[in-house]
Design an enzyme around this catalytic site. Structure first.
Site, PDB file in Angstrom:
ATOM      1  N   ASP A  14     -16.387  15.041   9.895  1.00 28.04           N
ATOM      2  CA  ASP A  14     -16.366  15.390  11.314  1.00 28.04           C
ATOM      3  C   ASP A  14     -15.145  16.244  11.658  1.00 28.04           C
ATOM      4  O   ASP A  14     -14.107  16.138  11.004  1.00 28.04           O
ATOM      5  CB  ASP A  14     -16.361  14.097  12.148  1.00 28.04           C
ATOM      6  N   HIS A  31     -17.808  25.177  10.541  1.00 25.83           N
ATOM      7  CA  HIS A  31     -18.753  24.596   9.566  1.00 25.83           C
ATOM      8  C   HIS A  31     -18.612  25.288   8.208  1.00 25.83           C
ATOM      9  O   HIS A  31     -18.709  24.658   7.165  1.00 25.83           O
ATOM     10  CB  HIS A  31     -20.189  24.722  10.081  1.00 25.83           C
ATOM     11  N   LEU A 125     -20.613  13.840 -11.610  1.00 31.45           N
ATOM     12  CA  LEU A 125     -20.638  13.273 -10.263  1.00 31.45           C
ATOM     13  C   LEU A 125     -22.043  13.325  -9.645  1.00 31.45           C
ATOM     14  O   LEU A 125     -22.733  14.336  -9.737  1.00 31.45           O
ATOM     15  CB  LEU A 125     -19.659  14.064  -9.381  1.00 31.45           C
TER      16      LEU A 125
HETATM   17  C1  IPE Z   1     -21.556  12.796  12.768  1.00 30.31           C
HETATM   18  O1  IPE Z   1     -20.715  13.594  13.531  1.00 30.31           O
HETATM   19  C2  IPE Z   1     -22.550  13.645  12.034  1.00 30.31           C
HETATM   20  C3  IPE Z   1     -22.006  14.477  10.955  1.00 30.31           C
HETATM   21  C4  IPE Z   1     -20.776  14.521  10.571  1.00 30.31           C
HETATM   22  C5  IPE Z   1     -22.977  15.288  10.270  1.00 30.31           C
HETATM   23  P1  IPE Z   1     -21.035  13.914  15.061  1.00 30.31           P
HETATM   24  O2  IPE Z   1     -19.939  14.794  15.525  1.00 30.31           O
HETATM   25  O3  IPE Z   1     -22.414  14.423  15.197  1.00 30.31           O
HETATM   26  O4  IPE Z   1     -20.962  12.478  15.732  1.00 30.31           O
HETATM   27  P2  IPE Z   1     -20.582  12.078  17.207  1.00 30.31           P
HETATM   28  O5  IPE Z   1     -21.394  12.967  18.117  1.00 30.31           O
HETATM   29  O6  IPE Z   1     -19.118  12.310  17.353  1.00 30.31           O
HETATM   30  O7  IPE Z   1     -20.939  10.634  17.316  1.00 30.31           O
HETATM   31  C1  IPE Z   2     -19.174  17.811  11.985  1.00 27.21           C
HETATM   32  O1  IPE Z   2     -18.322  18.550  12.785  1.00 27.21           O
HETATM   33  C2  IPE Z   2     -20.284  18.639  11.403  1.00 27.21           C
HETATM   34  C3  IPE Z   2     -21.603  18.415  12.015  1.00 27.21           C
HETATM   35  C4  IPE Z   2     -21.891  17.473  12.872  1.00 27.21           C
HETATM   36  C5  IPE Z   2     -22.685  19.310  11.607  1.00 27.21           C
HETATM   37  P1  IPE Z   2     -18.547  18.695  14.350  1.00 27.21           P
HETATM   38  O2  IPE Z   2     -19.336  19.937  14.593  1.00 27.21           O
HETATM   39  O3  IPE Z   2     -19.132  17.456  14.907  1.00 27.21           O
HETATM   40  O4  IPE Z   2     -17.063  18.890  14.858  1.00 27.21           O
HETATM   41  P2  IPE Z   2     -16.463  18.353  16.227  1.00 27.21           P
HETATM   42  O5  IPE Z   2     -16.673  16.874  16.268  1.00 27.21           O
HETATM   43  O6  IPE Z   2     -17.191  19.057  17.328  1.00 27.21           O
HETATM   44  O7  IPE Z   2     -15.016  18.712  16.144  1.00 27.21           O
HETATM   45 MG    MG Z   3     -18.285  15.792  15.684  1.00 25.04          MG
END
Ligand code: IPE
Ligand code: IPE
Ligand code: MG
Length: 243
Positions: A14, A31, A125
Protein backbone atom coordinates in the site's frame (compact mmCIF):
# COMPACT_ATOMS: atom_id res chain seq x y z
CA UNK A 1 18.50 -14.62 9.37
CA UNK A 2 18.67 -17.78 11.51
CA UNK A 3 16.33 -20.71 11.18
CA UNK A 4 13.13 -19.03 12.33
CA UNK A 5 12.46 -17.31 9.01
CA UNK A 6 8.77 -17.31 8.05
CA UNK A 7 8.25 -19.73 5.18
CA UNK A 8 5.37 -17.69 3.85
CA UNK A 9 5.22 -13.90 3.91
CA UNK A 10 2.23 -12.01 2.54
CA UNK A 11 2.36 -8.31 1.72
CA UNK A 12 -0.26 -5.60 1.39
CA UNK A 13 1.63 -3.29 -0.95
CA UNK A 14 0.00 0.00 0.00
CA UNK A 15 1.01 3.63 -0.52
CA UNK A 16 1.71 3.90 -4.24
CA UNK A 17 -0.76 6.77 -4.58
CA UNK A 18 0.74 8.69 -1.67
CA UNK A 19 4.24 8.15 -3.03
CA UNK A 20 3.18 9.74 -6.33
CA UNK A 21 1.22 12.54 -4.66
CA UNK A 22 4.25 13.59 -2.61
CA UNK A 23 6.10 14.07 -5.89
CA UNK A 24 3.18 15.70 -7.72
CA UNK A 25 3.15 12.77 -10.15
CA UNK A 26 0.15 10.88 -11.55
CA UNK A 27 -0.92 7.96 -9.35
CA UNK A 28 -0.03 5.49 -12.08
CA UNK A 29 3.63 6.52 -11.71
CA UNK A 30 3.40 5.39 -8.09
CA UNK A 31 2.11 2.00 -9.22
CA UNK A 32 4.97 1.74 -11.70
CA UNK A 33 7.52 2.46 -8.96
CA UNK A 34 5.68 -0.03 -6.77
CA UNK A 35 6.13 -2.73 -9.40
CA UNK A 36 9.87 -2.00 -9.50
CA UNK A 37 10.06 -2.22 -5.70
CA UNK A 38 8.34 -5.61 -5.86
CA UNK A 39 10.77 -6.82 -8.48
CA UNK A 40 13.79 -5.90 -6.33
CA UNK A 41 12.21 -7.54 -3.31
CA UNK A 42 11.38 -10.82 -5.04
CA UNK A 43 14.94 -11.15 -6.29
CA UNK A 44 16.24 -10.72 -2.74
CA UNK A 45 13.65 -12.74 -0.78
CA UNK A 46 14.72 -16.22 -1.83
CA UNK A 47 18.19 -15.58 -0.43
CA UNK A 48 16.68 -14.86 3.00
CA UNK A 49 15.15 -18.31 3.27
CA UNK A 50 11.56 -17.34 2.46
CA UNK A 51 9.74 -19.99 0.38
CA UNK A 52 6.42 -18.35 -0.48
CA UNK A 53 5.53 -14.71 -1.02
CA UNK A 54 1.97 -13.59 -1.64
CA UNK A 55 1.40 -10.01 -2.73
CA UNK A 56 -1.83 -8.06 -2.85
CA UNK A 57 -1.78 -6.33 -6.23
CA UNK A 58 -5.45 -5.48 -6.87
CA UNK A 59 -8.46 -5.99 -4.62
CA UNK A 60 -12.10 -6.67 -5.46
CA UNK A 61 -12.71 -3.15 -4.10
CA UNK A 62 -10.07 -1.44 -6.25
CA UNK A 63 -12.46 -1.38 -9.24
CA UNK A 64 -14.01 1.66 -7.54
CA UNK A 65 -11.03 3.75 -8.68
CA UNK A 66 -10.97 5.86 -11.83
CA UNK A 67 -10.86 4.10 -15.16
CA UNK A 68 -7.50 5.70 -15.82
CA UNK A 69 -5.99 4.30 -12.64
CA UNK A 70 -7.52 0.83 -13.09
CA UNK A 71 -6.24 0.64 -16.67
CA UNK A 72 -2.84 1.85 -15.54
CA UNK A 73 -2.59 -0.85 -12.87
CA UNK A 74 -3.77 -3.53 -15.32
CA UNK A 75 -1.10 -2.47 -17.83
CA UNK A 76 1.59 -2.61 -15.15
CA UNK A 77 0.38 -6.06 -14.06
CA UNK A 78 0.58 -7.30 -17.62
CA UNK A 79 4.10 -5.90 -18.07
CA UNK A 80 5.15 -7.54 -14.80
CA UNK A 81 3.66 -10.92 -15.72
CA UNK A 82 5.41 -10.81 -19.09
CA UNK A 83 8.70 -9.81 -17.52
CA UNK A 84 8.45 -12.83 -15.22
CA UNK A 85 7.59 -14.97 -18.20
CA UNK A 86 10.87 -13.93 -19.83
CA UNK A 87 12.77 -14.57 -16.59
CA UNK A 88 11.13 -17.49 -14.83
CA UNK A 89 13.53 -20.17 -16.04
CA UNK A 90 16.61 -18.08 -15.16
CA UNK A 91 15.36 -17.12 -11.71
CA UNK A 92 13.56 -20.43 -11.08
CA UNK A 93 10.42 -18.67 -9.79
CA UNK A 94 7.09 -20.47 -9.62
CA UNK A 95 4.20 -18.07 -10.10
CA UNK A 96 0.59 -18.51 -8.98
CA UNK A 97 -2.39 -16.25 -8.55
CA UNK A 98 -5.19 -15.64 -6.08
CA UNK A 99 -8.51 -14.06 -6.90
CA UNK A 100 -11.22 -14.31 -9.52
CA UNK A 101 -9.33 -13.79 -12.75
CA UNK A 102 -12.46 -13.96 -14.91
CA UNK A 103 -12.97 -10.21 -14.53
CA UNK A 104 -9.52 -9.42 -15.95
CA UNK A 105 -8.99 -8.84 -19.68
CA UNK A 106 -8.71 -12.01 -21.79
CA UNK A 107 -5.15 -10.96 -22.73
CA UNK A 108 -4.05 -10.65 -19.12
CA UNK A 109 -5.78 -13.93 -18.24
CA UNK A 110 -3.92 -15.66 -21.07
CA UNK A 111 -0.57 -14.20 -19.99
CA UNK A 112 -1.14 -15.33 -16.39
CA UNK A 113 -2.15 -18.83 -17.50
CA UNK A 114 0.96 -19.08 -19.70
CA UNK A 115 3.27 -17.95 -16.90
CA UNK A 116 1.69 -20.33 -14.36
CA UNK A 117 1.96 -23.27 -16.73
CA UNK A 118 5.53 -22.55 -17.77
CA UNK A 119 6.85 -21.81 -14.31
CA UNK A 120 5.08 -24.66 -12.51
CA UNK A 121 8.25 -26.72 -12.02
CA UNK A 122 10.29 -23.80 -10.67
CA UNK A 123 12.16 -24.85 -7.54
CA UNK A 124 12.94 -21.34 -6.34
CA UNK A 125 10.70 -18.75 -4.71
CA UNK A 126 6.96 -19.41 -5.00
CA UNK A 127 5.28 -16.11 -5.86
CA UNK A 128 1.52 -15.66 -5.61
CA UNK A 129 -0.05 -12.52 -7.02
CA UNK A 130 -3.49 -11.56 -5.72
CA UNK A 131 -5.49 -9.89 -8.49
CA UNK A 132 -9.19 -9.05 -8.28
CA UNK A 133 -8.80 -10.70 -4.89
CA UNK A 134 -10.96 -10.29 -1.83
CA UNK A 135 -10.93 -12.63 1.16
CA UNK A 136 -14.72 -12.56 1.33
CA UNK A 137 -15.08 -13.23 -2.38
CA UNK A 138 -12.64 -16.14 -2.09
CA UNK A 139 -14.73 -17.60 0.76
CA UNK A 140 -17.94 -17.01 -1.19
CA UNK A 141 -16.56 -18.97 -4.14
CA UNK A 142 -15.30 -21.71 -1.81
CA UNK A 143 -18.76 -22.01 -0.19
CA UNK A 144 -20.34 -22.16 -3.65
CA UNK A 145 -18.08 -25.07 -4.62
CA UNK A 146 -18.67 -26.86 -1.33
CA UNK A 147 -22.45 -26.47 -1.75
CA UNK A 148 -22.18 -27.87 -5.27
CA UNK A 149 -20.34 -30.96 -3.98
CA UNK A 150 -22.97 -31.45 -1.29
CA UNK A 151 -25.75 -31.16 -3.88
CA UNK A 152 -24.04 -33.72 -6.10
CA UNK A 153 -23.82 -36.10 -3.13
CA UNK A 154 -20.01 -36.02 -3.07
CA UNK A 155 -19.75 -34.37 0.34
CA UNK A 156 -21.62 -34.94 3.60
CA UNK A 157 -22.35 -31.59 5.34
CA UNK A 158 -21.47 -33.16 8.69
CA UNK A 159 -18.04 -34.05 7.33
CA UNK A 160 -17.11 -30.42 6.57
CA UNK A 161 -14.07 -29.47 8.63
CA UNK A 162 -11.86 -26.38 8.71
CA UNK A 163 -9.55 -28.27 6.35
CA UNK A 164 -12.43 -28.69 3.88
CA UNK A 165 -12.73 -24.91 3.73
CA UNK A 166 -8.97 -24.40 3.45
CA UNK A 167 -8.87 -26.90 0.58
CA UNK A 168 -11.48 -24.94 -1.37
CA UNK A 169 -9.66 -21.60 -1.19
CA UNK A 170 -7.61 -20.20 -4.08
CA UNK A 171 -4.49 -20.39 -1.93
CA UNK A 172 -4.62 -24.16 -1.42
CA UNK A 173 -2.15 -25.95 -0.97
CA UNK A 174 0.13 -23.05 0.00
CA UNK A 175 0.52 -23.01 3.81
CA UNK A 176 -0.88 -20.07 5.80
CA UNK A 177 1.37 -17.00 6.01
CA UNK A 178 3.23 -16.65 9.31
CA UNK A 179 3.85 -12.96 8.65
CA UNK A 180 1.71 -10.33 6.92
CA UNK A 181 3.34 -6.99 6.17
CA UNK A 182 1.45 -3.80 5.37
CA UNK A 183 3.19 -0.67 4.19
CA UNK A 184 2.01 2.95 4.54
CA UNK A 185 0.99 2.77 8.17
CA UNK A 186 -2.59 1.64 7.77
CA UNK A 187 -3.85 -0.69 10.55
CA UNK A 188 -6.33 -2.76 8.59
CA UNK A 189 -6.37 -5.90 6.48
CA UNK A 190 -8.60 -4.57 3.69
CA UNK A 191 -10.10 -7.97 2.87
CA UNK A 192 -6.73 -9.73 2.48
CA UNK A 193 -6.32 -13.41 3.47
CA UNK A 194 -8.98 -13.20 6.16
CA UNK A 195 -9.11 -16.99 6.64
CA UNK A 196 -5.43 -17.77 6.08
CA UNK A 197 -4.22 -14.89 8.25
CA UNK A 198 -6.15 -15.97 11.35
CA UNK A 199 -2.92 -16.55 13.29
CA UNK A 200 -0.43 -14.55 11.25
CA UNK A 201 1.80 -11.98 12.87
CA UNK A 202 1.16 -8.52 11.45
CA UNK A 203 3.89 -6.02 10.76
CA UNK A 204 2.97 -2.46 9.83
CA UNK A 205 5.53 0.01 8.58
CA UNK A 206 5.11 3.68 7.67
CA UNK A 207 7.25 3.23 4.56
CA UNK A 208 5.31 3.75 1.35
CA UNK A 209 5.39 0.67 -0.86
CA UNK A 210 7.66 2.08 -3.63
CA UNK A 211 10.24 2.88 -0.91
CA UNK A 212 10.15 -0.62 0.63
CA UNK A 213 13.53 -2.34 0.19
CA UNK A 214 14.95 -5.82 0.80
CA UNK A 215 16.51 -4.30 3.94
CA UNK A 216 13.01 -3.42 5.16
CA UNK A 217 11.95 -7.02 4.57
CA UNK A 218 14.91 -8.14 6.65
CA UNK A 219 13.75 -5.82 9.45
CA UNK A 220 10.23 -7.21 9.28
CA UNK A 221 11.60 -10.75 9.58
CA UNK A 222 13.73 -9.73 12.58
CA UNK A 223 10.65 -8.20 14.25
CA UNK A 224 8.74 -11.41 13.56
CA UNK A 225 11.49 -13.44 15.17
CA UNK A 226 11.04 -11.48 18.42
CA UNK A 227 7.31 -12.16 18.62
CA UNK A 228 5.91 -14.68 21.07
CA UNK A 229 3.47 -16.75 19.04
CA UNK A 230 1.06 -18.55 21.37
CA UNK A 231 -1.80 -19.82 19.21
CA UNK A 232 -4.11 -19.57 22.20
CA UNK A 233 -1.91 -21.72 24.43
CA UNK A 234 0.81 -20.73 26.85
CA UNK A 235 4.52 -20.77 26.20
CA UNK A 236 6.32 -21.18 29.51
CA UNK A 237 10.07 -21.47 29.50
CA UNK A 238 10.00 -22.66 25.93
CA UNK A 239 7.64 -25.52 26.81
CA UNK A 240 4.18 -25.45 25.32
CA UNK A 241 1.44 -25.88 27.91
CA UNK A 242 -1.92 -27.01 26.69
CA UNK A 243 -3.81 -27.12 30.00
C1 IPE B 1 -5.30 -2.75 -0.29
O1 IPE B 1 -5.00 -1.40 -0.36
C2 IPE B 1 -5.27 -3.37 -1.66
C3 IPE B 1 -3.94 -3.48 -2.27
C4 IPE B 1 -2.82 -3.13 -1.74
C5 IPE B 1 -3.93 -4.06 -3.59
P1 IPE B 1 -6.14 -0.30 -0.49
O2 IPE B 1 -5.43 1.00 -0.56
O3 IPE B 1 -7.04 -0.63 -1.61
O4 IPE B 1 -6.94 -0.47 0.87
P2 IPE B 1 -7.76 0.59 1.69
O5 IPE B 1 -8.68 1.28 0.70
O6 IPE B 1 -6.78 1.53 2.29
O7 IPE B 1 -8.49 -0.20 2.72
C1 IPE C 1 -1.71 0.27 -3.35
O1 IPE C 1 -1.44 1.63 -3.36
C2 IPE C 1 -1.86 -0.30 -4.73
C3 IPE C 1 -3.24 -0.61 -5.12
C4 IPE C 1 -4.28 -0.59 -4.32
C5 IPE C 1 -3.47 -1.01 -6.51
P1 IPE C 1 -2.58 2.72 -3.29
O2 IPE C 1 -2.94 3.11 -4.68
O3 IPE C 1 -3.71 2.24 -2.46
O4 IPE C 1 -1.83 3.91 -2.57
P2 IPE C 1 -2.47 4.94 -1.54
O5 IPE C 1 -3.07 4.15 -0.42
O6 IPE C 1 -3.51 5.72 -2.29
O7 IPE C 1 -1.31 5.77 -1.10
MG1 MG D 1 -4.11 2.41 -0.48
Amino acid sequence: MGNNVPKHIAIIMDGNGRWAKKRLLPRVMGHKQGADALDRLLHAAGGMGVEHITVYAFSTENWKRSEEEVNGVMGILRDGINKYFREYSKSNFRVDSLGDLSRLSPELQADIARLKENSKNGKGLHITIAMNYGGRDELRRAVQNIAREVKEGKLDPDAITEDTITQHLDSYPTPDPELIIRTSGEFRISNFLIWQGAYAEYYITDKLWPDFTPEDLREAILAYQKRDRRFGGRNEGGVWQSG
